[in-house]
Design a protein around this motif. Structure first.
Motif, short mmCIF file in Angstrom:
data_model
loop_
_atom_site.label_atom_id
_atom_site.label_comp_id
_atom_site.label_asym_id
_atom_site.label_seq_id
_atom_site.Cartn_x
_atom_site.Cartn_y
_atom_site.Cartn_z
N LEU A 71 -13.81 8.56 5.29
CA LEU A 71 -12.45 9.06 5.05
C LEU A 71 -11.61 8.95 6.32
CD1 LEU A 71 -10.45 10.41 3.14
CD2 LEU A 71 -11.35 12.62 3.87
N GLY A 72 -12.20 9.36 7.45
CA GLY A 72 -11.47 9.28 8.71
C GLY A 72 -11.10 7.86 9.07
N MET A 73 -12.02 6.92 8.85
CA MET A 73 -11.77 5.53 9.23
C MET A 73 -10.78 4.85 8.30
SD MET A 73 -15.44 4.20 10.69
CE MET A 73 -14.70 2.89 11.68
N VAL A 74 -10.84 5.16 7.00
CA VAL A 74 -9.92 4.49 6.07
C VAL A 74 -8.49 5.01 6.26
CG1 VAL A 74 -10.11 6.09 4.11
CG2 VAL A 74 -9.70 3.67 3.70
N LEU A 75 -8.35 6.24 6.75
CA LEU A 75 -7.01 6.78 6.99
C LEU A 75 -6.44 6.36 8.33
CD1 LEU A 75 -7.41 10.41 5.57
CD2 LEU A 75 -6.17 8.49 4.55
N THR A 76 -7.30 5.76 9.19
CA THR A 76 -6.82 5.23 10.46
C THR A 76 -6.24 3.84 10.23
OG1 THR A 76 -8.58 6.40 11.66
CG2 THR A 76 -7.46 4.62 12.82
N PRO A 77 -5.00 3.60 10.61
CA PRO A 77 -4.39 2.28 10.36
C PRO A 77 -5.24 1.15 10.92
CG PRO A 77 -2.75 3.84 11.14
CD PRO A 77 -4.08 4.51 11.30
N GLY A 78 -5.42 0.12 10.15
CA GLY A 78 -6.22 -1.02 10.56
C GLY A 78 -5.85 -2.25 9.76
N PRO A 79 -6.57 -3.34 9.95
CA PRO A 79 -6.25 -4.60 9.25
C PRO A 79 -6.20 -4.46 7.73
CG PRO A 79 -7.78 -5.01 11.02
CD PRO A 79 -7.66 -3.52 10.92
N ASN A 80 -7.15 -3.73 7.14
CA ASN A 80 -7.16 -3.58 5.68
C ASN A 80 -5.89 -2.91 5.18
OD1 ASN A 80 -9.65 -4.77 5.46
ND2 ASN A 80 -10.78 -2.88 5.17
N MET A 81 -5.52 -1.78 5.83
CA MET A 81 -4.34 -1.05 5.39
C MET A 81 -3.09 -1.91 5.55
SD MET A 81 -2.65 2.52 6.80
CE MET A 81 -4.03 3.55 6.32
N ILE A 82 -2.98 -2.59 6.68
CA ILE A 82 -1.80 -3.42 6.94
C ILE A 82 -1.67 -4.51 5.88
CG2 ILE A 82 -0.80 -5.10 8.54
CD1 ILE A 82 -1.99 -3.41 10.82
N TYR A 83 -2.77 -5.17 5.56
CA TYR A 83 -2.71 -6.26 4.58
C TYR A 83 -2.39 -5.73 3.18
CZ TYR A 83 -3.87 -10.24 1.70
OH TYR A 83 -3.80 -11.25 0.79
N LEU A 84 -3.06 -4.66 2.77
CA LEU A 84 -2.86 -4.13 1.43
C LEU A 84 -1.43 -3.61 1.24
CD1 LEU A 84 -6.25 -2.25 0.93
CD2 LEU A 84 -5.53 -4.38 -0.16
#
Length: 215
Positions: free
Chosen positions: A15-28
């Motif tokens: 949960l902590g990692m998926v809520l941290t902005p990263g490549p996956n979030m930026i692309y989606l």
């Protein structure tokens, strides 16, 4: 049998990692805003397969390769840190734009959307570190089949990540419209995301932990 503490531990880390902005979030987010929710969901399908690739590879001994060739592990980490630093710079540099800011992008086919989602996840250093170093820490040798535990704990991570990312995909358009009417908030979001990416890049680059063996 997997301990409940292990399941909860992996769920909290995921949960902590998926809520941290990263490549996956930026692309989606970018795909959901520019091409609609359907494109975001298709892209998320590629991300999901990327998770499965890591899950299977790690449990079948990918971490052993990194243990045998630690220089390769270091190279992967540094490459990932460099990519995160680049993403941070694009957000923080003068003239940078928020991930939620509408921008023109070519409309890709479903196949390309899926493939790009897959590749974005496979090249995501956060996911590599999670599967190679973090999840194995919750596997108990005294709790039975190690391989089965690895698949169960990995499945917990995937379930958490996909649930949160699906929510982001479905809400991206509304968030973008909300922020578009509030340029100050849009700028603040860009700085917060860039700072988080920069801190994550430093964390990845300076992490001295070694990959844990999966069996």
């Amino acid at each position: 049998m997997v301990e409940l503490s292990g399941v909860l531990g992996v769920a909290m880390i995921a949960l902590g990692m998926v809520l941290t902005p990263g490549p996956n979030m930026i692309y989606l987010v970018s795909r959901s805003i520019t091409q609609g929710r359907r494109a975001g969901v298709v892209s998320l399908g590629g991300v999901a397969v990327g998770f499965l690739v890591y899950l299977v590879a790690t449990n079948l001994g990918l971490s052993v390769v990194f243990l045998a060739v630690p220089e390769l592990y270091v190279a992967v980490k540094l490459a990932g840190a460099g990519y995160l630093a680049y993403l941070a710079w694009t957000a923080l540099r003068p003239g940078g734009v928020s991930v939620f800011a509408p921008k023109e992008m070519p409309h890709d086919s479903a196949r390309r959307l899926f493939t790009m989602g897959l590749m974005t996840n496979l090249l995501n250093p956060k996911i590599a570190i999670m599967y190679l170093s973090l999840i194995p820490q919750f596997i108990g040798l005294e709790s039975g089949n190690v391989l089965l535990q690895g698949f169960v704990l990995g499945s917990v991570q995937i379930a958490v990540a996909l649930t949160v990312n699906l929510g982001i995909v479905l809400a991206a358009g509304a968030i973008a419209a909300f922020l578009a009417r509030r340029p100050t908030w849009l700028r603040a979001q860009r700085y917060l995301m860039g700072t988080a990416l920069g801190l994550l890049a430093v964390s990845v680059a300076t992490d001295t932990s070694a990959p844990a063996a999966s069996d």
